[in-house]
Motif scaffolding. Sequence first.
Motif, PDB file in Angstrom:
ATOM      1  N   LYS A  44     -63.152  50.275 -54.463  1.00  0.00           N
ATOM      2  CA  LYS A  44     -63.663  50.910 -55.679  1.00  0.00           C
ATOM      3  C   LYS A  44     -65.097  50.460 -55.953  1.00  0.00           C
ATOM      4  CE  LYS A  44     -61.582  50.898 -59.906  1.00  0.00           C
ATOM      5  NZ  LYS A  44     -60.479  50.524 -60.794  1.00  0.00           N
ATOM      6  N   PHE A  45     -65.334  49.147 -55.745  1.00  0.00           N
ATOM      7  CA  PHE A  45     -66.650  48.614 -56.043  1.00  0.00           C
ATOM      8  C   PHE A  45     -67.681  49.081 -55.018  1.00  0.00           C
ATOM      9  CE2 PHE A  45     -70.031  45.754 -56.964  1.00  0.00           C
ATOM     10  CZ  PHE A  45     -69.998  45.774 -58.352  1.00  0.00           C
ATOM     11  N   ILE A  46     -67.255  49.198 -53.755  1.00  0.00           N
ATOM     12  CA  ILE A  46     -68.173  49.687 -52.716  1.00  0.00           C
ATOM     13  C   ILE A  46     -68.633  51.099 -53.076  1.00  0.00           C
ATOM     14  CG2 ILE A  46     -68.312  50.456 -50.294  1.00  0.00           C
ATOM     15  CD1 ILE A  46     -66.608  48.052 -49.548  1.00  0.00           C
ATOM     16  N   ARG A  47     -67.692  51.934 -53.520  1.00  0.00           N
ATOM     17  CA  ARG A  47     -68.044  53.322 -53.879  1.00  0.00           C
ATOM     18  C   ARG A  47     -69.022  53.343 -55.047  1.00  0.00           C
ATOM     19  NH1 ARG A  47     -64.513  58.017 -52.629  1.00  0.00           N
ATOM     20  NH2 ARG A  47     -65.622  58.913 -54.363  1.00  0.00           N
ATOM     21  N   TYR A  48     -68.737  52.509 -56.054  1.00  0.00           N
ATOM     22  CA  TYR A  48     -69.616  52.456 -57.226  1.00  0.00           C
ATOM     23  C   TYR A  48     -71.017  52.029 -56.792  1.00  0.00           C
ATOM     24  CZ  TYR A  48     -72.143  49.881 -60.753  1.00  0.00           C
ATOM     25  OH  TYR A  48     -73.150  49.385 -61.524  1.00  0.00           O
ATOM     26  N   ASN A  49     -71.065  50.977 -55.950  1.00  0.00           N
ATOM     27  CA  ASN A  49     -72.357  50.437 -55.552  1.00  0.00           C
ATOM     28  C   ASN A  49     -73.124  51.415 -54.671  1.00  0.00           C
ATOM     29  OD1 ASN A  49     -74.347  48.484 -54.278  1.00  0.00           O
ATOM     30  ND2 ASN A  49     -73.284  47.262 -55.804  1.00  0.00           N
TER      31      ASN A  49
ATOM     32  N   SER B  35     -69.776  62.584 -56.123  1.00  0.00           N
ATOM     33  CA  SER B  35     -68.372  62.325 -55.779  1.00  0.00           C
ATOM     34  C   SER B  35     -67.825  61.177 -56.631  1.00  0.00           C
ATOM     35  CB  SER B  35     -68.208  62.075 -54.283  1.00  0.00           C
ATOM     36  OG  SER B  35     -68.639  60.791 -53.963  1.00  0.00           O
ATOM     37  N   VAL B  36     -68.676  60.203 -56.984  1.00  0.00           N
ATOM     38  CA  VAL B  36     -68.205  59.122 -57.868  1.00  0.00           C
ATOM     39  C   VAL B  36     -68.009  59.659 -59.294  1.00  0.00           C
ATOM     40  CG1 VAL B  36     -68.866  56.920 -58.911  1.00  0.00           C
ATOM     41  CG2 VAL B  36     -69.075  57.239 -56.466  1.00  0.00           C
ATOM     42  N   ILE B  37     -68.889  60.572 -59.703  1.00  0.00           N
ATOM     43  CA  ILE B  37     -68.719  61.169 -61.041  1.00  0.00           C
ATOM     44  C   ILE B  37     -67.377  61.911 -61.111  1.00  0.00           C
ATOM     45  CG2 ILE B  37     -69.613  62.933 -62.650  1.00  0.00           C
ATOM     46  CD1 ILE B  37     -72.456  62.122 -61.721  1.00  0.00           C
ATOM     47  N   LYS B  38     -67.055  62.645 -60.030  1.00  0.00           N
ATOM     48  CA  LYS B  38     -65.771  63.372 -59.998  1.00  0.00           C
ATOM     49  C   LYS B  38     -64.616  62.396 -60.201  1.00  0.00           C
ATOM     50  CE  LYS B  38     -66.844  66.716 -56.638  1.00  0.00           C
ATOM     51  NZ  LYS B  38     -66.649  66.938 -55.219  1.00  0.00           N
TER      52      LYS B  38
ATOM     53  N   LEU C 147     -64.245  61.388 -63.748  1.00  0.00           N
ATOM     54  CA  LEU C 147     -63.645  62.461 -64.556  1.00  0.00           C
ATOM     55  C   LEU C 147     -62.126  62.508 -64.419  1.00  0.00           C
ATOM     56  CD1 LEU C 147     -66.272  65.315 -64.121  1.00  0.00           C
ATOM     57  CD2 LEU C 147     -65.787  63.994 -66.178  1.00  0.00           C
ATOM     58  N   LYS C 148     -61.626  62.016 -63.250  1.00  0.00           N
ATOM     59  CA  LYS C 148     -60.173  62.008 -63.027  1.00  0.00           C
ATOM     60  C   LYS C 148     -59.453  61.202 -64.120  1.00  0.00           C
ATOM     61  CE  LYS C 148     -59.708  62.772 -58.090  1.00  0.00           C
ATOM     62  NZ  LYS C 148     -59.976  62.031 -56.878  1.00  0.00           N
ATOM     63  N   GLN C 149     -60.163  60.215 -64.724  1.00  0.00           N
ATOM     64  CA  GLN C 149     -59.567  59.373 -65.764  1.00  0.00           C
ATOM     65  C   GLN C 149     -59.069  60.200 -66.944  1.00  0.00           C
ATOM     66  OE1 GLN C 149     -59.675  55.904 -65.303  1.00  0.00           O
ATOM     67  NE2 GLN C 149     -60.608  56.386 -63.325  1.00  0.00           N
ATOM     68  N   ILE C 150     -59.686  61.358 -67.184  1.00  0.00           N
ATOM     69  CA  ILE C 150     -59.273  62.122 -68.372  1.00  0.00           C
ATOM     70  C   ILE C 150     -58.620  63.459 -67.990  1.00  0.00           C
ATOM     71  CG2 ILE C 150     -60.912  61.098 -70.014  1.00  0.00           C
ATOM     72  CD1 ILE C 150     -62.640  63.716 -69.484  1.00  0.00           C
TER      73      ILE C 150
ATOM     74  N   GLN D 218     -77.852  61.785 -51.117  1.00  0.00           N
ATOM     75  CA  GLN D 218     -77.712  60.762 -52.177  1.00  0.00           C
ATOM     76  C   GLN D 218     -77.019  61.386 -53.394  1.00  0.00           C
ATOM     77  OE1 GLN D 218     -78.671  57.806 -51.026  1.00  0.00           O
ATOM     78  NE2 GLN D 218     -79.582  58.882 -49.297  1.00  0.00           N
ATOM     79  N   THR D 219     -77.421  62.626 -53.709  1.00  0.00           N
ATOM     80  CA  THR D 219     -76.840  63.306 -54.877  1.00  0.00           C
ATOM     81  C   THR D 219     -75.345  63.561 -54.653  1.00  0.00           C
ATOM     82  OG1 THR D 219     -78.974  64.386 -55.073  1.00  0.00           O
ATOM     83  CG2 THR D 219     -77.249  65.204 -56.508  1.00  0.00           C
ATOM     84  N   LEU D 220     -75.014  63.905 -53.403  1.00  0.00           N
ATOM     85  CA  LEU D 220     -73.609  64.143 -53.047  1.00  0.00           C
ATOM     86  C   LEU D 220     -72.768  62.888 -53.332  1.00  0.00           C
ATOM     87  CD1 LEU D 220     -72.171  66.541 -51.517  1.00  0.00           C
ATOM     88  CD2 LEU D 220     -72.429  65.186 -49.450  1.00  0.00           C
TER      89      LEU D 220
END
Length: 418
Positions: A340-345, A408-411, A414-417, A402-404
């Motif tokens: 999870k942290f690798i994806r965030y970073n 994908s992390v933003i998506k 959003l899964k949280q809600i 980079q935007t991709l």
Amino acid sequence: MEYFKGLEILDKEIKEKVKTEHVYKVFNQFMRPLITNEEFAFLENLEKYLLEEVEPKINFAKSVYELLPLLGKGNYMQRLNKHGDMKYYGMRYELLLAMAITILDPELDLARVVSGLIFTNPLFLHGKTNRLNTILEEVLSGEKIGCICITERTQGSDAVNMKTLIEEHEDYVTITGEKIFTTNGPKADYFIAYGVSDIEDPRGTMYQVVIEREFEGLKTSRLGIHSVPRVDIGQTMMNSVKIPKENILGGKGQGYKNLFSGLVAERDTIIGSSLGISWLSLITALIYTNNRKQFNKKVYKFQAVSFPIATLASELVAATVLGLRTGSEYRKFLEHPEFKFIRYNAAFSSGAKIVCSRLAHRCAYESQHICGGVAFTDNLKLEKAVQISKLQEVIGGTRNIQTLLVSSVIKNILKQIE
Ligand SMILES: Cc1cc2nc3c(=O)[nH]c(=O)nc-3n(C[C@H](O)[C@H](O)[C@H](O)COP(=O)(O)OP(=O)(O)OC[C@H]3O[C@@H](n4cnc5c(N)ncnc54)[C@H](O)[C@@H]3O)c2cc1C
């Protein structure tokens, strides 16, 4: 490639004012509130070294490679990983190193980033054999040159689905394929290359190996990339090159993990170079316009000149704070290697790279425009800054990629809600 030094038309007094020593002085004023006392001491020592030991040897009409041993002598090929008796190291120091060297010579920093950081980081992290340790020392001395071979003719952004083939044998592997856009490649002594033993399963079968210049079946040629004439960027052909076991950095499948975890460091240091390009451009414009007179007035006194500089300076300070933050985040990335942290970073560094590399181009282009005709000659470093700023958005993955990653992390968030 042919280089030539053109005629000097820059006013002698302005030439004196705009020299690197003064650019560093202004840069330090901006940087002082943003960094710690230790970081500032490191920066001042580094600048002193660069001014005394490196700048006198720079010839902008000659390739950069003879300068790398001077960086090695000061232990300045990289600052991410501890090497020798260095006191200050870590990603924030690496960012400061990239900024200071870029201000001095942006092409030198490009060659250094690839050899000193992007090539050596996997050796620091995964190199366990005596041979790999020797190679690491040689490249950190600046006497030998490293490069990295990921991109292929048909596999650019989609690098994972690479076609370079690895054949497995009991005590060695062979690698066959073509890599392109290899920065430093035509001059390199060592190549980190990626290949797969099954193109249908690249993630599960990717290897990361170190090829040496003398290995049979290796051939390099130079591409015509004219925006950085002092750096060699090339094609790397590998025809059944035999790689002994001791030169395998990442075995079957591990190569994929190493490739992706290494990209964050690569993006972060590109952020440092991008910020260096911006500071070089903006401070040059600041000093030049504060000394150049038209209509009996310093041109900086015209608000149409000073306002765009002030606006860009505000954006650049904000981008520098963001860039330095990627340095702090990188430490956490090493301390918390959970997925999870690798994806965030990965997303954080990608977002910062988008901002900083685009700003580099804008700062360089606008500063050139602000200074007028002389900024298009080789009397100032602005044309170099404009040319190299264009590469910053492509190397280490294009803006869209980079935007991709960010989206994908933003998506996921959003899964949280949902
Ligand atoms: C000067 C220079 C130095 C380089 N140095 C090295 C090096 O040392 N080692 C190395 O291995 N590589 C290096 N590269 C290669 C660089 O990493 C690639 O150019 C980059 O990853 C893009 O690949 P590509 O050029 O094949 O473009 P493509 O992948 O073909 O992309 C073309 C366009 O399509 C867009 N695109 C592609 N896929 C998507 C998508 N899914 N969504 C939205 N848009 C998309 C891209 O953003 C781009 O605008 C270098 C490149 C340059 C120019």
